[in-house]
Write a protein that holds these residues in place. Structure first.
Motif, short mmCIF file in Angstrom:
data_model
loop_
_atom_site.label_atom_id
_atom_site.label_comp_id
_atom_site.label_asym_id
_atom_site.label_seq_id
_atom_site.Cartn_x
_atom_site.Cartn_y
_atom_site.Cartn_z
N PRO A 242 0.76 -1.26 0.12
CA PRO A 242 -0.16 0.05 -0.29
C PRO A 242 0.77 1.18 0.03
N GLY A 243 0.52 2.34 -0.75
CA GLY A 243 1.05 3.55 -0.84
C GLY A 243 2.23 3.58 -1.68
N PHE A 244 2.71 2.50 -2.51
CA PHE A 244 3.85 2.58 -3.41
C PHE A 244 3.46 3.08 -4.58
N SER A 245 3.95 4.28 -4.97
CA SER A 245 3.65 4.94 -6.40
C SER A 245 4.54 4.22 -7.40
N TRP A 246 4.11 4.54 -8.80
CA TRP A 246 5.12 3.69 -9.74
C TRP A 246 6.59 3.90 -9.54
N PRO A 247 6.74 5.57 -9.40
CA PRO A 247 8.22 5.58 -9.53
C PRO A 247 8.84 5.51 -8.36
N LEU B 188 20.38 -1.36 9.73
CA LEU B 188 19.04 -2.13 9.81
C LEU B 188 18.11 -1.60 11.15
N PRO B 189 18.90 -1.39 12.21
CA PRO B 189 18.34 -0.91 13.27
C PRO B 189 17.67 0.43 13.08
N GLY B 190 18.55 1.27 12.64
CA GLY B 190 18.07 2.85 12.46
C GLY B 190 16.97 2.83 11.37
N ILE B 191 17.26 2.00 10.49
CA ILE B 191 15.92 2.16 9.37
C ILE B 191 14.64 1.57 9.97
N LEU B 192 14.76 0.53 10.87
CA LEU B 192 13.64 0.23 11.59
C LEU B 192 12.97 1.03 12.62
N HIS B 193 13.93 2.00 13.15
CA HIS B 193 13.46 2.87 14.02
C HIS B 193 12.79 3.98 13.27
N SER B 194 13.12 4.14 12.45
CA SER B 194 12.78 5.59 11.55
C SER B 194 11.36 5.15 10.96
N ILE B 195 10.97 4.03 10.66
CA ILE B 195 9.77 3.59 9.85
C ILE B 195 8.84 2.92 10.81
N LYS B 196 8.99 2.58 12.04
CA LYS B 196 8.26 1.78 13.09
C LYS B 196 7.05 2.25 13.35
N GLU B 197 6.82 3.67 13.11
CA GLU B 197 5.46 4.21 13.31
C GLU B 197 4.35 4.01 12.02
N ASP B 198 5.09 3.55 10.73
CA ASP B 198 4.35 3.54 9.72
C ASP B 198 3.58 1.96 9.70
N ALA B 199 4.36 1.09 10.24
CA ALA B 199 4.28 -0.32 9.93
C ALA B 199 4.91 -1.25 10.97
N SER B 200 4.22 -2.45 11.25
CA SER B 200 4.82 -3.26 12.35
C SER B 200 6.03 -3.99 11.62
N PHE B 201 6.94 -4.60 12.63
CA PHE B 201 7.93 -5.16 11.98
C PHE B 201 7.60 -6.57 11.32
N LEU B 202 6.32 -7.33 11.70
CA LEU B 202 5.92 -8.41 10.77
C LEU B 202 5.45 -7.85 9.72
N THR B 203 4.63 -6.89 9.52
CA THR B 203 4.27 -6.35 8.25
C THR B 203 5.52 -5.99 7.30
N LEU B 204 6.44 -5.47 7.78
CA LEU B 204 7.71 -5.03 6.96
C LEU B 204 8.31 -6.32 6.67
N LEU B 205 8.44 -7.47 7.73
CA LEU B 205 8.87 -8.92 7.09
C LEU B 205 8.15 -9.48 6.21
N LYS B 206 6.88 -9.26 6.00
CA LYS B 206 6.00 -9.85 5.11
C LYS B 206 6.20 -9.12 3.79
N TYR B 207 6.44 -7.95 3.72
CA TYR B 207 6.84 -7.14 2.39
C TYR B 207 8.12 -7.55 1.90
N GLY B 208 8.98 -7.56 2.93
CA GLY B 208 10.47 -7.88 2.34
C GLY B 208 10.45 -9.44 1.65
N GLY B 209 9.39 -10.29 2.43
CA GLY B 209 9.39 -11.79 1.81
C GLY B 209 8.84 -11.58 0.24
N ILE B 210 7.82 -10.56 0.19
CA ILE B 210 7.16 -10.74 -1.16
C ILE B 210 8.13 -10.23 -2.21
#
Length: 322
Positions: free
Chosen positions: A107-112, A286-308
């Protein structure tokens, strides 16, 4: 002083992990990334950030030049068709497939933005490709194709990334203009690398045989090739690779046995430190990246998207090779 201490600690960790990899069957880059993630999760450690331009300048030229130096020109020439199809065709195909998957499934990913993601992850790394196949009994021709592709696919990925970022900023993208620019940047980078390679060949031929100065020249060549190409807005990656291939093709004519032994030992040590630092720094991000985006999505959600996305890249490469 703090940065110097961090570098020393990282070198100590890298050396210790290298000793471990001699005992276990895990590719060295994977172990370094995992170790970097583990170190980054330790509470209280300072956050380490990497500037892309510094990474490109300090790490990319010597690593690519060394990979080109260790590549057999005869094998590379024989496998030029699959190497070209993978380095250009597969990278573009994987970029597009990843962009489609990211746009429709995240969700929220534009084409560019989706194309930026695809361009970042589509070209396999030269060092990781070599390390991952080491000791697996993979046929020599397959290794030649993988290493040859990883030498030149960064140029395709970086050009695709540049235009994807421009599309994000401006909101416009012209496929014909991008295609023409790709040819100019790639052909220009190859031509400049060819020229610089022969210039250094000539320098080695006319200067006295001195292992120390000859080894120093081998370290100057990749940086001069890269900076010259980038200053002319050409492919610094292809310039470095071609210069390295020119030198390895003529190495028996310009280097004595003593020079080759000294240069090989020096380069192996430098590459060990560079590869170790860059891979462990990847994990530390990775820890800094997760800290900067943790408010937008949970860790499990990010893991799911990464797997996809990972699955899309793997399947995309299988489809292209088939």
């Amino acid at each position: 002083m703090q940065n110097i201490a961090i570098v020393i600690i990282l070198l100590a960790v890298i050396t210790a992990l290298a000793e471990v990899t001699d005992k276990i069957k895990i590719p060295y880059p994977i172990l370094l990334v995992v170790a970097g993630i583990g170190i980054g999760l330790i509470p209280g450690l300072p956050e380490i950030s990497l500037h892309p331009e510094i990474v490109f300048l300090l790490f990319l030229p010597p690593v690519l030049y060394a990979a080109a130096w260790s590549t057999s020109w005869a094998d590379f020439k024989r496998a030029r068709r699959p190497i070209t199809l993978l380095a250009i065709g597969c990278v573009i195909f994987t970029t597009c497939l990843t962009a489609v998957v990211a746009h429709y499934l995240i969700p929220g990913f534009s084409w560019p933005e989706a194309f930026v993601l695809g361009a970042i992850i589509s070209p396999p790394d030269a060092v990781a490709a070599t390390a991952a196949t080491k000791g697996l009994g993979v046929p020599k021709r397959i290794i030649t194709v993988l290493e040859g592709e990883s030498l030149v696919n960064d140029a395709t990925g970086l050009i695709a990334y540049r235009y994807a970022v421009a599309a994000v900023v401006t909101g416009a993208f012209n496929v014909w203009e991008a295609g023409i620019q790709f040819l100019i940047v790639a052909i220009g980078g190859v031509g400049l690398g060819f020229l610089i390679g022969w210039i250094f060949y000539w320098i080695h031929k006319i200067t006295p045989d001195n292992p120390t100065t000859d080894t120093t020249l081998t370290f100057l060549a990749p940086f001069i090739a890269y900076l010259s190409a980038e200053s002319l807005h050409l492919s610094g990656v292809l310039s470095v690779v071609v210069a390295g291939l020119i030198m390895t093709w003529n190495s028996s004519e310009v280097f004595s046995q003593q020079t080759r032994l000294q240069a090989t030992g020096t380069w192996n040590t430098v590459l060990f430190m560079l590869n170790g630092i860059i891979f462990i720094l990847i994990g530390l991000q990775l820890p800094g990246i997760l800290h900067s985006i943790k408010e937008d999505a949970s860790f499990l959600t990010l893991l799911k998207y990464g797997g996809i996305i990972s699955l899309a890249v793997i399947i995309g490469r299988i489809i292209w090779v088939y």
